[in-house]
Enzyme design. Structure first.
Site, PDB file in Angstrom:
ATOM      1  N   ASP A 130      41.293 -11.635  54.907  1.00  0.00           N
ATOM      2  CA  ASP A 130      41.037 -12.573  55.794  1.00  0.00           C
ATOM      3  C   ASP A 130      41.734 -13.902  55.602  1.00  0.00           C
ATOM      4  OD1 ASP A 130      39.904 -14.075  57.668  1.00  0.00           O
ATOM      5  OD2 ASP A 130      37.831 -14.210  56.766  1.00  0.00           O
ATOM      6  N   HIS A 174      42.061 -18.043  58.038  1.00  0.00           N
ATOM      7  CA  HIS A 174      41.106 -19.219  57.540  1.00  0.00           C
ATOM      8  C   HIS A 174      42.118 -20.472  57.755  1.00  0.00           C
ATOM      9  CE1 HIS A 174      37.370 -17.990  55.863  1.00  0.00           C
ATOM     10  NE2 HIS A 174      38.075 -16.973  55.080  1.00  0.00           N
ATOM     11  N   HIS A 190      29.921 -22.637  46.676  1.00  0.00           N
ATOM     12  CA  HIS A 190      30.827 -21.641  46.217  1.00  0.00           C
ATOM     13  C   HIS A 190      31.460 -22.124  45.181  1.00  0.00           C
ATOM     14  CE1 HIS A 190      29.721 -20.915  50.446  1.00  0.00           C
ATOM     15  NE2 HIS A 190      30.300 -19.541  50.327  1.00  0.00           N
TER      16      HIS A 190
END
Length: 385
Positions: free
Chosen positions: A42, A45, A244
């Protein structure tokens, strides 16, 4: 055994929302014919810059050729020197390190004829409870669309969801009210996730408004790296707070400030399985719980997290990796499996990560580069078409 070559292949895989995510498949070859595979997941971003994949492949070849793949500490140190952590959530260097580290784990485990979980010290659990994401409401009209997602996924066995919030609070509240009314105890909201969009004081005002609804935790309620603000928020709410981990210095500051209850740990954001294990160990020493986070990986990246999660004893909250269910396609012959809302750890009899590339699929999904084109910022934030 020595590394003989490195190959990177870029694919663009559509989500069910219509947004196309770009990923890089990693292959690390050896002079003994064993190949490890990984996934730089991914790249779609923020920040909005792209990596030159041809140059990256050549640089990685110069770093890795001739190295013993079992020298994981040495290789990860070299990678960290060349792609350093910068205290930023979506730092592309961590994506690169993650893909290489996963491929090395896959390679070494294949060579030993064991699964990656066994390479990591063995399995503490064979399946991991996961939740399905409900993406951020921009308009009240999207509430009905997201309720339809809950209905569909509940039929597939997913009974826990996490809700991205903070852009349209009226819509967020309407969604939570409708979920409670329609599904009752059949559906659980794991978290409301603010994704660092708001400062902690504004988040606190919203949480007070939404607190009458049933959810388990609050995620990312302050702007990035505001450790004191995160601490102040945690002291003022009744729900556990999760954040996170994207840098070891950042995790140290959260421990020092006692800012969180739960560390959201994902190899993609901390830079690989090796780094994620360190972050989980630091959390355990600090007396904090963990969950597995996600950027919504394909099956290779998700399998890596399944093997990692199977070996963690402080993985005590519902985790996030449901990426393969968000995409319309995959890059392996047999994608990872889910059962009644659990991510199943690949079978013990499958060496490495337990994944095999499907080149027919890959050729169909292959794209030339990681360029952005005219993708807007809100598309990148919310993965909309």
């Amino acid at each position: 055994m020595k590394i003989s070559d490195v190959k990177l292949t870029v694919v663009g895989v559509p989500r069910h929302t219509g947004f196309v995510n770009k990923h890089v498949i990693v292959e690390i070859m050896t002079d003994e014919g064993v190949t490890g595979i990984g996934e730089m997941s991914d790249f779609s971003h923020l920040p909005k810059y792209a990596v030159d994949v041809v140059d990256l492949e050549n640089v990685l070849k110069s770093m890795l050729r001739g190295q013993n793949p079992f020298d994981l500490t040495l290789i990860n140190n070299v990678l960290s020197e060349n792609y350093p952590a910068v205290m930023y959530y979506y730092e592309k260097g961590s994506f690169i390190r993650n893909g290489i580290d996963a491929a090395l784990h896959d390679l070494c485990a294949k060579y030993l004829h064991v699964s990656v979980a066994e390479l990591l010290g063995g399995r503490y659990q064979e399946k991991i409870k996961v939740c399905y994401p409900i993406f951020r409401h921009r308009f009240v009209e999207e509430v009905e669309e997201n309720l339809a997602v809950v209905r569909k996924r509940l039929q597939e066995g997913f009974d826990v969801f996490r809700l991205y919030v903070g852009k349209n609070v009226d819509a967020d509240e309407a969604f939570l009210a409708r979920v409670a009314e329609e599904f009752g105890s059949k559906v659980k909201i794991k978290s409301i996730d603010f994704s660092h969009l708001l400062d902690w004081k504004e988040t606190l005002r919203i949480v007070k408004r939404l607190a009458k609804y049933d959810f388990e935790m609050i995620e990312s309620p302050a702007v990035r790296n505001d450790f004191e603000g995160l601490r102040q928020f945690r002291l003022k709410v009744d729900h556990p707070v999760s954040e996170h981990v994207w840098d070891f210095r950042q995790q140290y500051e959260m421990i020092r400030h006692d800012s969180v209850d739960i560390f959201n740990i994902s190899p993609i954001f901390i830079g690989g399985i090796s780094a994620a294990r360190k972050a989980a160990a630091a959390a355990e020493v600090a007396g904090k719980a963990c969950l597995l986070g996600t950027t919504q990986e394909l099956s290779i990246g998700t399998a890596a997290m399944a093997h990692l999660g199977s070996s963690l004893i402080n993985l005590t909250y519902t985790s996030d990796p449901t990426g393969p269910k968000l995409y319309t396609d995959d890059i392996v012959k047999k994608p990872v499996q889910y059962e009644q809302g659990y991510l199943l750890v690949p079978d013990r009899g499958l060496p490495g990560l337990g994944m095999e590339l499907d080149w027919e699929r890959i050729e169909r999904l292959r794209v030339p580069d990681l360029s952005w084109g005219n993708v807007s910022v809100h598309q990148l934030q919310d993965r909309t078409s």
